[in-house]
Design a protein around this motif. Structure first.
Motif, short mmCIF file in Angstrom:
data_model
loop_
_atom_site.label_atom_id
_atom_site.label_comp_id
_atom_site.label_asym_id
_atom_site.label_seq_id
_atom_site.Cartn_x
_atom_site.Cartn_y
_atom_site.Cartn_z
N LYS A 112 0.84 -1.20 0.00
CA LYS A 112 0.00 0.00 0.00
C LYS A 112 0.88 1.25 0.00
CE LYS A 112 -4.00 -1.92 2.40
NZ LYS A 112 -4.79 -1.89 3.63
N ARG A 113 1.91 1.24 0.83
CA ARG A 113 2.83 2.38 0.93
C ARG A 113 3.52 2.64 -0.41
NH1 ARG A 113 7.85 2.60 1.36
NH2 ARG A 113 8.16 0.44 1.98
N LYS A 114 4.00 1.56 -1.06
CA LYS A 114 4.68 1.71 -2.35
C LYS A 114 3.74 2.28 -3.41
CE LYS A 114 8.20 -1.92 -2.07
NZ LYS A 114 8.60 -3.23 -2.59
N ARG A 115 2.48 1.83 -3.40
CA ARG A 115 1.51 2.32 -4.37
C ARG A 115 1.27 3.82 -4.19
NH1 ARG A 115 -3.26 2.09 -2.67
NH2 ARG A 115 -4.62 3.48 -3.76
N VAL A 116 1.10 4.27 -2.94
CA VAL A 116 0.86 5.68 -2.67
C VAL A 116 2.08 6.51 -3.07
CG1 VAL A 116 0.47 7.36 -0.82
CG2 VAL A 116 -0.85 5.25 -0.88
N GLU A 117 3.29 6.01 -2.77
CA GLU A 117 4.51 6.74 -3.14
C GLU A 117 4.64 6.87 -4.66
OE1 GLU A 117 7.81 4.82 -1.26
OE2 GLU A 117 7.25 5.53 0.74
N ALA A 118 4.31 5.80 -5.39
CA ALA A 118 4.37 5.84 -6.85
C ALA A 118 3.37 6.86 -7.40
CB ALA A 118 4.09 4.46 -7.43
N LYS A 119 2.18 6.93 -6.79
CA LYS A 119 1.18 7.90 -7.22
C LYS A 119 1.66 9.32 -6.97
CE LYS A 119 -3.19 7.23 -6.26
NZ LYS A 119 -4.43 6.77 -6.87
N LYS A 120 2.27 9.55 -5.81
CA LYS A 120 2.79 10.89 -5.48
C LYS A 120 3.90 11.30 -6.44
CE LYS A 120 1.63 11.02 -0.59
NZ LYS A 120 2.14 10.93 0.79
N ALA A 121 4.79 10.35 -6.77
CA ALA A 121 5.89 10.65 -7.69
C ALA A 121 5.34 11.00 -9.07
CB ALA A 121 6.83 9.45 -7.77
N ARG A 122 4.34 10.26 -9.52
CA ARG A 122 3.74 10.53 -10.82
C ARG A 122 3.04 11.88 -10.82
NH1 ARG A 122 4.91 9.84 -15.58
NH2 ARG A 122 3.19 9.78 -17.02
N ALA A 123 2.33 12.19 -9.74
CA ALA A 123 1.65 13.49 -9.62
C ALA A 123 2.68 14.63 -9.66
CB ALA A 123 0.85 13.54 -8.32
N GLU A 124 3.82 14.43 -9.02
CA GLU A 124 4.89 15.43 -9.02
C GLU A 124 5.40 15.66 -10.44
OE1 GLU A 124 7.41 18.27 -7.70
OE2 GLU A 124 5.88 17.26 -6.49
N VAL A 125 5.62 14.58 -11.20
CA VAL A 125 6.09 14.70 -12.58
C VAL A 125 5.08 15.49 -13.41
CG1 VAL A 125 6.46 13.36 -14.70
CG2 VAL A 125 7.49 12.61 -12.57
N LYS A 126 3.81 15.18 -13.24
CA LYS A 126 2.77 15.85 -14.03
C LYS A 126 2.60 17.31 -13.64
CE LYS A 126 -0.06 11.95 -15.43
NZ LYS A 126 -1.42 11.45 -15.52
N SER A 127 2.74 17.61 -12.35
CA SER A 127 2.53 18.99 -11.89
C SER A 127 3.65 19.92 -12.36
CB SER A 127 2.37 19.05 -10.38
OG SER A 127 3.59 18.73 -9.76
N THR A 128 4.85 19.39 -12.59
CA THR A 128 5.97 20.23 -13.02
C THR A 128 6.04 20.36 -14.53
OG1 THR A 128 7.44 18.31 -12.98
CG2 THR A 128 7.36 19.69 -10.99
N ARG A 129 5.09 19.83 -15.27
CA ARG A 129 5.11 19.85 -16.72
C ARG A 129 4.61 21.15 -17.34
NH1 ARG A 129 2.46 14.32 -18.40
NH2 ARG A 129 4.29 13.01 -18.12
N GLY A 130 3.80 21.89 -16.62
CA GLY A 130 3.11 23.05 -17.20
C GLY A 130 4.04 24.10 -17.79
N TRP A 131 3.54 24.93 -18.75
CA TRP A 131 4.32 25.96 -19.42
C TRP A 131 4.42 27.21 -18.56
CZ3 TRP A 131 5.10 26.64 -25.09
CH2 TRP A 131 5.13 25.41 -25.74
#
Length: 138
Positions: A117-136
């Motif tokens: 469960k912990r690994k799944r949540v961490e992977a989701k947070k990392a993906r969200a971080e990648v997506k949030s830093t993409r904007g122009w």
């Protein structure tokens, strides 16, 4: 003649009712003259050979072949020979009853570990971080 299923289960000949009917399909005049198709009826619900658990599983496995009065009906018209169709019908019945003798394994429910469960949540947070830093406009 006895239809042997397992060492403990054997279906007596008097428990089976065979009816020979005319088969459809290709075959020319032979189809119209010879009753080569077989309808094998086994009164499973009233059979003294089968234990109750096997009867319940057989009912579920038989599906549409199970009648309201508790019989299994198997129709075979694959071969032109009546004797061969009769053998096939008996083999199919034996196979069906054999499959009903095997008790399904009981499913043991499992739980997802805390670590997973912990690994799944961490992977989701990392993906969200990648997506949030993409904007122009950041």
């Amino acid at each position: 003649m006895v239809l042997r299923i397992t060492d403990q289960i054997a279906i007596e000949d008097w428990e089976l009712v065979e009816q020979f009917i005319r088969a459809g399909g290709p075959g020319g005049q032979n189809v119209n003259k010879v009753s080569s198709a077989v309808e094998l009826r086994f009164e499973a619900e009233r059979s003294p050979s089968l234990p109750d658990a096997v009867k319940r599983r057989l009912r579920r496995l038989a599906g549409r072949r199970w009648t309201k009065d508790g019989a299994v009906v198997i129709q075979v018209s694959e071969e032109r020979s009546q004797a061969r169709n009769r053998e096939i019908a008996r083999e199919r019945l034996a196979d069906l009853v054999r499959r009903a003798t095997v008790a399904p394994k009981r499913r043991i429910p499992t739980k997802v570990s805390q670590n997973q469960k912990r690994k799944r949540v961490e992977a989701k947070k990392a993906r969200a971080e990648v997506k949030s830093t993409r904007g122009w406009d950041r």
